[in-house]
Scaffold this motif. Structure first.
Motif, PDB file in Angstrom:
ATOM      1  N   PHE A 152     -36.754  -9.493  80.765  1.00  0.00           N
ATOM      2  CA  PHE A 152     -38.259  -9.941  81.301  1.00  0.00           C
ATOM      3  C   PHE A 152     -39.019  -8.891  81.812  1.00  0.00           C
ATOM      4  CE2 PHE A 152     -38.052 -14.834  81.723  1.00  0.00           C
ATOM      5  CZ  PHE A 152     -37.173 -14.965  80.735  1.00  0.00           C
ATOM      6  N   ARG A 153     -40.144  -8.775  81.548  1.00  0.00           N
ATOM      7  CA  ARG A 153     -41.030  -7.617  82.085  1.00  0.00           C
ATOM      8  C   ARG A 153     -41.440  -7.765  83.486  1.00  0.00           C
ATOM      9  NH1 ARG A 153     -46.035  -6.704  83.507  1.00  0.00           N
ATOM     10  NH2 ARG A 153     -47.173  -5.195  83.317  1.00  0.00           N
ATOM     11  N   GLY A 177     -18.385 -19.755  58.026  1.00  0.00           N
ATOM     12  CA  GLY A 177     -18.176 -18.495  56.842  1.00  0.00           C
ATOM     13  C   GLY A 177     -17.129 -17.687  57.266  1.00  0.00           C
ATOM     14  N   SER A 178     -16.926 -16.552  56.270  1.00  0.00           N
ATOM     15  CA  SER A 178     -15.970 -15.975  56.458  1.00  0.00           C
ATOM     16  C   SER A 178     -16.466 -14.591  57.329  1.00  0.00           C
ATOM     17  CB  SER A 178     -15.525 -15.169  54.898  1.00  0.00           C
ATOM     18  OG  SER A 178     -15.108 -16.267  54.117  1.00  0.00           O
ATOM     19  N   VAL A 179     -15.681 -13.979  58.150  1.00  0.00           N
ATOM     20  CA  VAL A 179     -15.849 -13.160  59.072  1.00  0.00           C
ATOM     21  C   VAL A 179     -14.746 -11.904  58.897  1.00  0.00           C
ATOM     22  CG1 VAL A 179     -17.274 -14.396  60.694  1.00  0.00           C
ATOM     23  CG2 VAL A 179     -14.769 -14.356  61.065  1.00  0.00           C
ATOM     24  N   SER A 180     -15.230 -10.664  59.224  1.00  0.00           N
ATOM     25  CA  SER A 180     -14.088  -9.726  59.415  1.00  0.00           C
ATOM     26  C   SER A 180     -13.766  -9.483  61.020  1.00  0.00           C
ATOM     27  CB  SER A 180     -14.696  -8.389  58.773  1.00  0.00           C
ATOM     28  OG  SER A 180     -15.134  -8.750  57.351  1.00  0.00           O
ATOM     29  N   ALA A 181     -12.848  -8.640  60.938  1.00  0.00           N
ATOM     30  CA  ALA A 181     -12.185  -8.462  62.444  1.00  0.00           C
ATOM     31  C   ALA A 181     -13.288  -7.614  62.976  1.00  0.00           C
ATOM     32  CB  ALA A 181     -10.906  -7.836  62.293  1.00  0.00           C
ATOM     33  N   GLY A 182     -13.529  -8.218  64.087  1.00  0.00           N
ATOM     34  CA  GLY A 182     -14.591  -7.307  65.029  1.00  0.00           C
ATOM     35  C   GLY A 182     -16.113  -7.532  65.003  1.00  0.00           C
ATOM     36  N   ASP A 183     -16.332  -8.918  64.036  1.00  0.00           N
ATOM     37  CA  ASP A 183     -17.679  -9.061  63.935  1.00  0.00           C
ATOM     38  C   ASP A 183     -18.073  -9.934  65.137  1.00  0.00           C
ATOM     39  OD1 ASP A 183     -17.935  -8.046  61.406  1.00  0.00           O
ATOM     40  OD2 ASP A 183     -17.723 -10.058  60.299  1.00  0.00           O
ATOM     41  N   PRO A 184     -19.323  -9.519  65.697  1.00  0.00           N
ATOM     42  CA  PRO A 184     -19.862 -10.287  66.980  1.00  0.00           C
ATOM     43  C   PRO A 184     -19.973 -11.596  66.532  1.00  0.00           C
ATOM     44  CG  PRO A 184     -21.361  -8.578  66.238  1.00  0.00           C
ATOM     45  CD  PRO A 184     -20.387  -8.512  65.206  1.00  0.00           C
ATOM     46  N   ILE A 185     -19.683 -12.639  67.770  1.00  0.00           N
ATOM     47  CA  ILE A 185     -20.249 -13.981  67.219  1.00  0.00           C
ATOM     48  C   ILE A 185     -20.943 -14.257  68.483  1.00  0.00           C
ATOM     49  CG2 ILE A 185     -19.245 -16.295  67.246  1.00  0.00           C
ATOM     50  CD1 ILE A 185     -18.368 -14.426  65.008  1.00  0.00           C
ATOM     51  N   LEU A 186     -20.498 -13.899  69.918  1.00  0.00           N
ATOM     52  CA  LEU A 186     -21.365 -14.681  71.056  1.00  0.00           C
ATOM     53  C   LEU A 186     -21.503 -13.456  72.145  1.00  0.00           C
ATOM     54  CD1 LEU A 186     -19.945 -18.061  71.643  1.00  0.00           C
ATOM     55  CD2 LEU A 186     -22.205 -17.632  70.539  1.00  0.00           C
ATOM     56  N   GLU A 187     -22.686 -13.575  72.671  1.00  0.00           N
ATOM     57  CA  GLU A 187     -22.678 -12.463  73.881  1.00  0.00           C
ATOM     58  C   GLU A 187     -22.989 -13.542  75.323  1.00  0.00           C
ATOM     59  OE1 GLU A 187     -25.449  -8.549  75.531  1.00  0.00           O
ATOM     60  OE2 GLU A 187     -26.250 -10.242  74.062  1.00  0.00           O
ATOM     61  N   LEU A 188     -22.039 -13.004  76.043  1.00  0.00           N
ATOM     62  CA  LEU A 188     -21.953 -13.831  77.384  1.00  0.00           C
ATOM     63  C   LEU A 188     -22.409 -13.019  78.553  1.00  0.00           C
ATOM     64  CD1 LEU A 188     -18.569 -15.679  77.121  1.00  0.00           C
ATOM     65  CD2 LEU A 188     -20.833 -16.517  76.103  1.00  0.00           C
ATOM     66  N   GLY A 189     -22.861 -13.491  79.736  1.00  0.00           N
ATOM     67  CA  GLY A 189     -23.395 -13.102  80.837  1.00  0.00           C
ATOM     68  C   GLY A 189     -23.679 -13.895  81.928  1.00  0.00           C
ATOM     69  N   SER A 190     -23.717 -13.275  83.117  1.00  0.00           N
ATOM     70  CA  SER A 190     -23.960 -14.395  84.363  1.00  0.00           C
ATOM     71  C   SER A 190     -25.163 -13.601  85.124  1.00  0.00           C
ATOM     72  CB  SER A 190     -22.991 -14.045  85.447  1.00  0.00           C
ATOM     73  OG  SER A 190     -23.301 -14.745  86.607  1.00  0.00           O
ATOM     74  N   LEU A 191     -26.405 -14.504  85.411  1.00  0.00           N
ATOM     75  CA  LEU A 191     -27.629 -14.235  85.941  1.00  0.00           C
ATOM     76  C   LEU A 191     -27.319 -13.740  87.457  1.00  0.00           C
ATOM     77  CD1 LEU A 191     -30.257 -16.957  84.770  1.00  0.00           C
ATOM     78  CD2 LEU A 191     -29.888 -14.643  83.960  1.00  0.00           C
ATOM     79  N   ARG A 216     -30.306 -11.562  97.183  1.00  0.00           N
ATOM     80  CA  ARG A 216     -30.020 -12.225  96.038  1.00  0.00           C
ATOM     81  C   ARG A 216     -30.344 -13.695  96.117  1.00  0.00           C
ATOM     82  NH1 ARG A 216     -28.659  -8.785  92.471  1.00  0.00           N
ATOM     83  NH2 ARG A 216     -28.180 -10.301  91.134  1.00  0.00           N
ATOM     84  N   LEU A 217     -31.163 -13.932  94.861  1.00  0.00           N
ATOM     85  CA  LEU A 217     -31.883 -15.147  94.677  1.00  0.00           C
ATOM     86  C   LEU A 217     -31.244 -16.120  93.485  1.00  0.00           C
ATOM     87  CD1 LEU A 217     -35.585 -13.667  94.826  1.00  0.00           C
ATOM     88  CD2 LEU A 217     -34.079 -14.839  96.689  1.00  0.00           C
ATOM     89  N   ASP A 218     -31.521 -17.342  93.598  1.00  0.00           N
ATOM     90  CA  ASP A 218     -31.280 -18.110  92.281  1.00  0.00           C
ATOM     91  C   ASP A 218     -32.113 -17.908  91.118  1.00  0.00           C
ATOM     92  OD1 ASP A 218     -30.174 -20.063  90.601  1.00  0.00           O
ATOM     93  OD2 ASP A 218     -30.571 -21.778  92.048  1.00  0.00           O
ATOM     94  N   LEU A 219     -31.998 -16.796  90.451  1.00  0.00           N
ATOM     95  CA  LEU A 219     -32.977 -16.368  89.434  1.00  0.00           C
ATOM     96  C   LEU A 219     -33.092 -17.486  88.391  1.00  0.00           C
ATOM     97  CD1 LEU A 219     -31.873 -12.768  89.370  1.00  0.00           C
ATOM     98  CD2 LEU A 219     -33.794 -13.995  90.585  1.00  0.00           C
ATOM     99  N   ALA A 220     -32.224 -18.226  88.243  1.00  0.00           N
ATOM    100  CA  ALA A 220     -32.218 -19.111  87.151  1.00  0.00           C
ATOM    101  C   ALA A 220     -33.250 -20.450  87.486  1.00  0.00           C
ATOM    102  CB  ALA A 220     -30.829 -19.861  86.911  1.00  0.00           C
ATOM    103  N   THR A 221     -33.582 -20.806  88.547  1.00  0.00           N
ATOM    104  CA  THR A 221     -34.356 -21.543  89.042  1.00  0.00           C
ATOM    105  C   THR A 221     -35.758 -21.025  89.063  1.00  0.00           C
ATOM    106  OG1 THR A 221     -34.093 -21.249  91.233  1.00  0.00           O
ATOM    107  CG2 THR A 221     -32.826 -23.050  90.427  1.00  0.00           C
ATOM    108  N   LEU A 222     -35.879 -19.780  89.188  1.00  0.00           N
ATOM    109  CA  LEU A 222     -37.218 -19.052  89.314  1.00  0.00           C
ATOM    110  C   LEU A 222     -37.544 -18.767  87.600  1.00  0.00           C
ATOM    111  CD1 LEU A 222     -36.849 -16.326  92.039  1.00  0.00           C
ATOM    112  CD2 LEU A 222     -38.028 -18.400  91.930  1.00  0.00           C
ATOM    113  N   GLY A 223     -36.664 -18.888  86.782  1.00  0.00           N
ATOM    114  CA  GLY A 223     -37.109 -18.576  85.267  1.00  0.00           C
ATOM    115  C   GLY A 223     -36.932 -17.293  85.080  1.00  0.00           C
TER     116      GLY A 223
END
Length: 402
Positions: A318-319, A225-239, A306-313
Motif C-alpha cells: 500500500f502507498r 495440473g503438473s508441477v515441477s519441483a520448486g514451482d511456487p504455489i502460495l506466498e504466506l505472511g502475517s500483518l 503496533r496496531l491492528d492493521l487488518a481492521t484499518l485496512g
C-alpha cells in the motif's frame, strides 16, 4: 500716488524655467516598484523530510512444490487465514505419458516375451521339483540301507549332497518364476497405460502444510495440473510484520537516525505514528520522472505503537506518505524562503523601510520547504520583500502589496 513694483524680465523667465524643470523632473521620476511582501514571524517550526513510501512484510514464506507431481486444485484464496500445520495443497504422482504407435508395438512385444519367459521359468521349476523329489527318495533309501550297513557312509553322503543341490536348484527356479511374473506384470502395466490420463486407483498423496500462522498473500497456482519441483504455489505472511520502506534521497537519508519519529499519512485514514528502524548502508540509482539519475537509500519504518492493521485496512504493497521529523521547536523566528537571495557569498533579504528597499544580510538556520529559520539579521514583525526581481535594488522605492 502708488508705485507698482516690477520684477526684472530675466528673473521672471528664470522662475518660470525652474518651475518647468521641477515639473519635468517630477513627471520623469521613476514610479515605485510593486512588490510582494511578508512579515517576519515567530512560531512553531518543524524540520522534516516528506517522501512517498510503500508498505511491505518483513518476513514472507513462499511455499513451493517439494517434488515434481500432479497438483490438486488449491482451494485457498488470497486473504484466507491459515494455521501452522494446516494442509495447503496436495500432490499426487504425475500421470503416465502417452504411448505412440512404435512404443506401443514394442510394449506388446515385450509383454509376449515376458510371458514366454514366465512359462519357461514355470517349466524349469517343475523339472527342478521332480529332480528334488527323486533325490529325496534316493536319500531316504540310502539312509535305510546305511542303517543296515548295506551301503557305505560315503555313498550316503553323496546322495545327501545331491539332494541339497537339487533343493537349491528348486529354490532358484522358484525365484526365476517370481522374476518372470514381475516382468509380465510390468510389461502389462506399461501396455495398459491410458494416454496422458490419471489412474482411477487410489494413489498416495503428498500433503504440504503451512510452515507458519498467517494469511495467504499470493496464490501463484489455483488449478490442478503438473508441477515441477520448486514451482511456487502460495506466498504466506502475517500483518503483524507489516513495515514501510521509503526510498529517500541520499542527502536526506544522512540526516536521519534510528528511533526518529515519523508521521504516516496519505494512506486513506487518520495519521499514524511510526519510527525509523533501519537505514540501509548502501543506496541505488533511480531515474526520476524528469530523467534525472537520483541516489536513493532505503529506510525502514515501523508502526509505533503496533496496531491492528487488518481492521484499518492496511496491507502489503500500500502507498503511504512518510514525514520524518528531524527537528522541531515552538518559538522560532522565520520568513518565507522566497525572500532569500545570495549577495557577495552571503544570504540577504530586502526589508521595506519608509517605502524603500533596504538590503540586509541575514544568518539562515534550518530550511523547511517554503519557510526558513532566521538566526540573526531580522526582528519580528519586520516587512521583507518576497520574490525580489531585477527592478528591486538598494534604496529603490517600492509599493508594498502585503
Amino acid at each position: 500716488m502708488s508705485t507698482r513694483r516690477t520684477w526684472p524680465r530675466h528673473v521672471v523667465w528664470g522662475a518660470l524655467g525652474l518651475g518647468l524643470l521641477g515639473l519635468l523632473a517630477w513627471a520623469l521620476r521613476p514610479s515605485p516598484v510593486p512588490v510582494n511582501v511578508a512579515r517576519v514571524t515567530v512560531g512553531p517550526f518543524i524540520d522534516s523530510v516528506i517522501e512517498e513510501g510503500r508498505t511491505q512484510l518483513r518476513n514472507t514464506w513462499n511455499v513451493s512444490a517439494p517434488i515434481a507431481g500432479y497438483l490438486q486444485r488449491v482451494t485457498l484464496e488470497v486473504g484466507d487465514n491459515v494455521e501452522e500445520g494446516q494442509i495447503l495443497f496436495q500432490l499426487e504422482p504425475s500421470p503416465a505419458p502417452a504411448l505412440d504407435v512404435r512404443t506401443r508395438q514394442q510394449a506388446e512385444d515385450n509383454l509376449q516375451a515376458a510371458q514366454a519367459r514366465f512359462q519357461a521359468a514355470q517349466a524349469n521349476l517343475e523339472t527342478a521339483r521332480a529332480d528334488r523329489r527323486f533325490a529325496e527318495a534316493e536319500y531316504q533309501r540310502y539312509r535305510q540301507l546305511h542303517q543296515r550297513n548295506l551301503v557305505s557312509t560315503a555313498e550316503l553322503e553323496q546322495r545327501q549332497n545331491q539332494r541339497d543341490r537339487l533343493r537349491a536348484l528348486e529354490n532358484s527356479a522358484a525365484s526365476g518364476v517370481e522374476v518372470a511374473r514381475f516382468e509380465v506384470e510390468s510389461a502389462r502395466a506399461l501396455l495398459a497405460v491410458a494416454s496422458g490420463q490419471r489412474s482411477d486407483a487410489d494413489q498416495p498423496k503428498l500433503q504440504v502444510r503451512a510452515p507458519v500462522t498467517g494469511l495467504v498473500l499470493t496464490r501463484y497456482r489455483c488449478c490442478e495440473g503438473s508441477v515441477s519441483a520448486g514451482d511456487p504455489i502460495l506466498e504466506l505472511g502475517s500483518l503483524d510484520d507489516l513495515e514501510i520502506q521509503v526510498d529517500l534521497l541520499s542527502m536526506d537519508a544522512v540526516r536521519l537516525r534510528p528511533g526518529m519519529a515519523v508521521n504516516i499519512t496519505g494512506w486513506g485514514g487518520e495519521p499514524l505514528k511510526g519510527e525509523v528502524r533501519r537505514i540501509a548502508p548502501s543506496g541505488f540509482t533511480r531515474t526520476s520522472a524528469l530523467g534525472v539519475d537520483e541516489q536513493r537509500v532505503p529506510v525502514i519504518v515501523d508502526f509505533s505503537p503496533r496496531l491492528d492493521l487488518a481492521t484499518l485496512g492496511l496491507g502489503s504493497g500500500f502507498r503511504v506518505d512518510a514525514e520524518f521529523l528531524i527537528w522541531e521547536a515552538e518559538q522560532v523566528l522565520q520568513i518565507p524562503t522566497s525572500g532569500l537571495f545570495r549577495h557577495d557569498g552571503e544570504w540577504a533579504v530586502f526589508v521595506v523601510e519608509d517605502g524603500r528597499a533596504v538590503r540586509r544580510t541575514v544568518e539562515v538556520g534550518r530550511r523547511q520547504g517554503l519557510v526558513s529559520q532566521i538566526l540573526a539579521g531580522l526582528n519580528e514583525n519586520e516587512t521583507l520583500i518576497t520574490h525580489p526581481g531585477d527592478r528591486v535594488a538598494e534604496g529603490a522605492r517600492v509599493e508594498a502589496d502585503e
